[in-house]
Motif scaffolding. Structure first.
Motif, PDB file in Angstrom:
ATOM      1  N   PHE A  44       0.882  -1.252  -0.017  1.00  0.00           N
ATOM      2  CA  PHE A  44      -0.114   0.043   0.173  1.00  0.00           C
ATOM      3  C   PHE A  44       0.972   1.358  -0.070  1.00  0.00           C
ATOM      4  N   PHE A  45       1.873   1.050   0.720  1.00  0.00           N
ATOM      5  CA  PHE A  45       2.882   2.336   0.757  1.00  0.00           C
ATOM      6  C   PHE A  45       3.385   2.638  -0.591  1.00  0.00           C
ATOM      7  N   ASP A  46       3.870   1.625  -1.453  1.00  0.00           N
ATOM      8  CA  ASP A  46       4.569   2.076  -2.752  1.00  0.00           C
ATOM      9  C   ASP A  46       3.188   2.406  -3.502  1.00  0.00           C
ATOM     10  N   ARG A  47       1.911   1.885  -3.614  1.00  0.00           N
ATOM     11  CA  ARG A  47       0.886   2.460  -4.355  1.00  0.00           C
ATOM     12  C   ARG A  47       0.377   3.903  -3.982  1.00  0.00           C
ATOM     13  N   ALA A  48       0.521   4.053  -2.834  1.00  0.00           N
ATOM     14  CA  ALA A  48       0.024   5.309  -2.403  1.00  0.00           C
ATOM     15  C   ALA A  48       1.149   6.701  -2.955  1.00  0.00           C
ATOM     16  N   ARG A  49       2.333   6.331  -2.750  1.00  0.00           N
ATOM     17  CA  ARG A  49       3.520   7.030  -3.170  1.00  0.00           C
ATOM     18  C   ARG A  49       3.150   7.514  -4.843  1.00  0.00           C
ATOM     19  N   TYR A 171      -4.798  11.569 -21.735  1.00  0.00           N
ATOM     20  CA  TYR A 171      -4.053  12.288 -20.703  1.00  0.00           C
ATOM     21  C   TYR A 171      -4.085  11.391 -19.484  1.00  0.00           C
ATOM     22  N   LEU A 172      -5.182  10.623 -19.222  1.00  0.00           N
ATOM     23  CA  LEU A 172      -5.216  10.065 -17.799  1.00  0.00           C
ATOM     24  C   LEU A 172      -4.157   8.723 -17.994  1.00  0.00           C
ATOM     25  N   GLU A 173      -3.991   8.082 -19.266  1.00  0.00           N
ATOM     26  CA  GLU A 173      -2.984   7.149 -19.310  1.00  0.00           C
ATOM     27  C   GLU A 173      -1.598   7.840 -19.166  1.00  0.00           C
ATOM     28  N   ASP A 174      -1.406   8.911 -19.763  1.00  0.00           N
ATOM     29  CA  ASP A 174      -0.101   9.679 -19.528  1.00  0.00           C
ATOM     30  C   ASP A 174       0.177  10.140 -18.189  1.00  0.00           C
ATOM     31  N   LEU A 175      -1.023  10.592 -17.476  1.00  0.00           N
ATOM     32  CA  LEU A 175      -0.716  11.073 -16.312  1.00  0.00           C
ATOM     33  C   LEU A 175      -0.106  10.018 -15.307  1.00  0.00           C
ATOM     34  N   PHE A 181       3.546   4.793 -11.996  1.00  0.00           N
ATOM     35  CA  PHE A 181       3.003   3.739 -12.236  1.00  0.00           C
ATOM     36  C   PHE A 181       3.660   2.693 -13.067  1.00  0.00           C
ATOM     37  N   PRO A 182       4.076   1.364 -12.814  1.00  0.00           N
ATOM     38  CA  PRO A 182       4.553   0.496 -13.685  1.00  0.00           C
ATOM     39  C   PRO A 182       3.782   0.466 -15.080  1.00  0.00           C
TER      40      PRO A 182
END
Ligand code: NAP
Length: 463
Positions: A44-49, A171-175, A181-182
């Motif tokens: 969760f820590f990784d994803r939250a960052r 845009y969302l994919e690029d963001l 994100f991997p």
């Protein structure tokens, strides 16, 4: 439907895109599945960052992406900026709360002692690749309210966005890519709706969420049912807005204008049917119609505009047909009821209030997706609730009253997934959002939303 940006304020085609080839779709599906294999093991820590980084980037991009949204689907640009800000807030809320929302749950020892367990717990594990089929009306928000919890839970997303908002979709994919994100965690598929069935039936896709119209929802749910895959559906709404004599009628009328015309009237949770007690009917009607008449219709990029164009020519045609049929059947036009005279181009429609609605009119049963309100006069709360529930939809509902008994009664009897009292319906990251009846099933946002795409796993360890 072509995949293109067509400015609804002018009708001008600004950019067109080719749909992905079957080979491109296959590559993206393979990447999504491979990414899930490793992403699901992150903390969760990784994803939250990563999600906090996405929120920061979105804050910085807000003026630009707001203009893109306005150009693609016509919402007033200030509302587009507010939408982007809400997306960033929701990303941060899930980044900060997902670990708590999905923490292991331990049943009480005395409840599971006779199961023979030394230890038993419930763990929320991700489901896998989730397909999101999304509409154009809140082109960032609808996606983020799916993606933020899904990514925090360890799922990966494939977005099939509405064909008229391709730049927002890309845009969302690029963001999310820029947020680190991997690759493959969140991919946009520029495809038509005819490609959805093949993608949904693919074994690498675990589940689907659709926000949109009832026909689209029915189709996706039928295919997913055939494949025994989980779905969440957020469909149309025709929310009632009940005003009782004990309410602050002036405030109710002012709020009613915003509740009806937000997003140029194209919001699933816009109040659409205004059901008013006879003792305050004239007072509410006059204040509401005055407020609707005073709205400034115009270029959505102009900061002074209240109501921009409808998103598509077809959308305006559908709305006109509903209004015209009602008027031919005896409805009274209190304001609007036509295209504004000042605009030759674009798909504008005047803010409209219709009274004398009868159950036989299509407008009584169907969703008005544009700035058109219908007004009903009722004798008491029983009659108000009967009209409020006389709809195939059940998304949200509104009550204005100063009486606690009215509130209890309405909460007990409303057929909708939401009850908002003395205010308009709005979504919030910490509150569940979703409907009943033909408005769909499942919930987004809050702990309910993040758990929709989890494998709720029972862990039992013998004593
Ligand atoms: P729509 O026509 O159903 O489109 C929504 C999405 O579904 C688009 O990506 C569309 O792709 C796709 N789609 C259309 N037909 C499909 C099919 N047969 N199979 C698979 N995918 C399909 O709806 P819309 O006109 O964009 O949006 C308006 C509706 O959405 C209204 O009824 C509104 O109330 C509802 N809505 C509900 C919520 C909620 O939270 N409950 C929120 C917002 C909007 P294409 O663009 O390529 O056709």
């Amino acid at each position: 439907m072509p995949i293109a940006t067509v400015n609804p304020a002018t009708g001008e085609t600004l950019k067109t895109y080719d749909a992905l080839s079957p080979e491109d779709v296959e590559r993206k599906l393979a990447l999504a599945a491979a990414t899930f294999d490793t992403y699901r093991t992150t903390t969760f820590f990784d994803r939250a960052r990563l999600l906090e980084q996405a929120a920061d980037l979105l804050d910085a991009d807000t003026p630009d992406i707001a203009r893109v949204m306005t150009t693609e689907m016509g919402k007033p640009v200030a509302a587009a900026r507010a939408e982007a800000a809400k997306c960033a807030r929701t990303m941060r809320w899930y980044a900060q709360n997902a670990a708590r929302l999905l923490a292991d749950e331990y049943p009480a020892d005395e409840d599971v002692r006779d199961s023979g367990a030394a230890r038993a717990l419930v763990r929320y594990r991700p489901l896998g690749v989730v397909l999101a089929v999304m509409p154009w009306n809140f082109p960032l928000w609808q996606v983020v309210r799916f993606a933020a919890p899904a990514l925090m839970a360890g799922n990966v997303g494939l977005l099939k966005h509405a064909s008229n908002v391709p730049q927002t979709a890309l845009y969302l994919e690029d963001l999310l890519r820029r947020a680190a994100f991997p690759e493959g965690c969140f991919q946009t598929l520029l495809v038509g709706s005819d490609a959805v069935e093949g993608i949904l039936r693919d074994d690498r896709v675990a589940a689907a969420t659709l926000t949109g119209s009832e026909p689209a929802g029915r189709s996706v749910a039928a295919i997913a049912g055939d494949e025994v895959k989980k779905t969440v559906l957020e469909l149309g709404g025709s929310d009632p807005y009940v005003v009782m004599p004990s309410a602050d009628v002036d405030k109710a009328a002012r709020t009613a204008v915003t509740a009806r015309v937000q997003n140029n009237g194209q919001s699933c949770i816009a109040a659409k049917r205004f059901i008013v007690h006879e003792d305050v009917f004239e007072e509410f009607r006059d204040a509401f119609a005055d407020g609707m008449r005073a709205l400034r219709v115009g270029d959505p990029l102009d900061e002074a505009t209240d109501v921009g164009p409808l998103a598509s020519e077809q959308g305006r045609k559908d709305l006109e047909e509903l209004v015209d049929e009602a008027v031919e059947s005896g409805a009274t036009v209190l304001c609007g009821g036509q295209r504004p005279k000042d605009f030759k181009d674009g798909w504008f429609y005047e803010p409209t209030v219709l009274a004398d609605i009868t159950p036989e009119m299509r407008i009584h049963r169907e969703e008005t997706f544009g700035p058109v309100a219908t007004l009903y006069r009722v004798a008491d709360l029983d009659a108000a609730i009967a009209v409020a529930n006389d709809t195939p939809f059940g998304l949200s509902s509104n009550l204005w009253t100063g009486d606690d008994d009215d509130i209890e009664r309405f909460v007990r009897d409303s057929g909708a997934g939401g009850v908002f009292v003395n205010g308009m319906t709005a979504s919030h990251p910490a509150l569940p959002f979703g409907g009943a009846k033909r408005s769909g099933y499942g919930r987004e946002l809050s702990d309910h939303g993040i758990k929709e795409f989890c494998n709720i796993t029972t862990v039992w360890i013998a004593g």
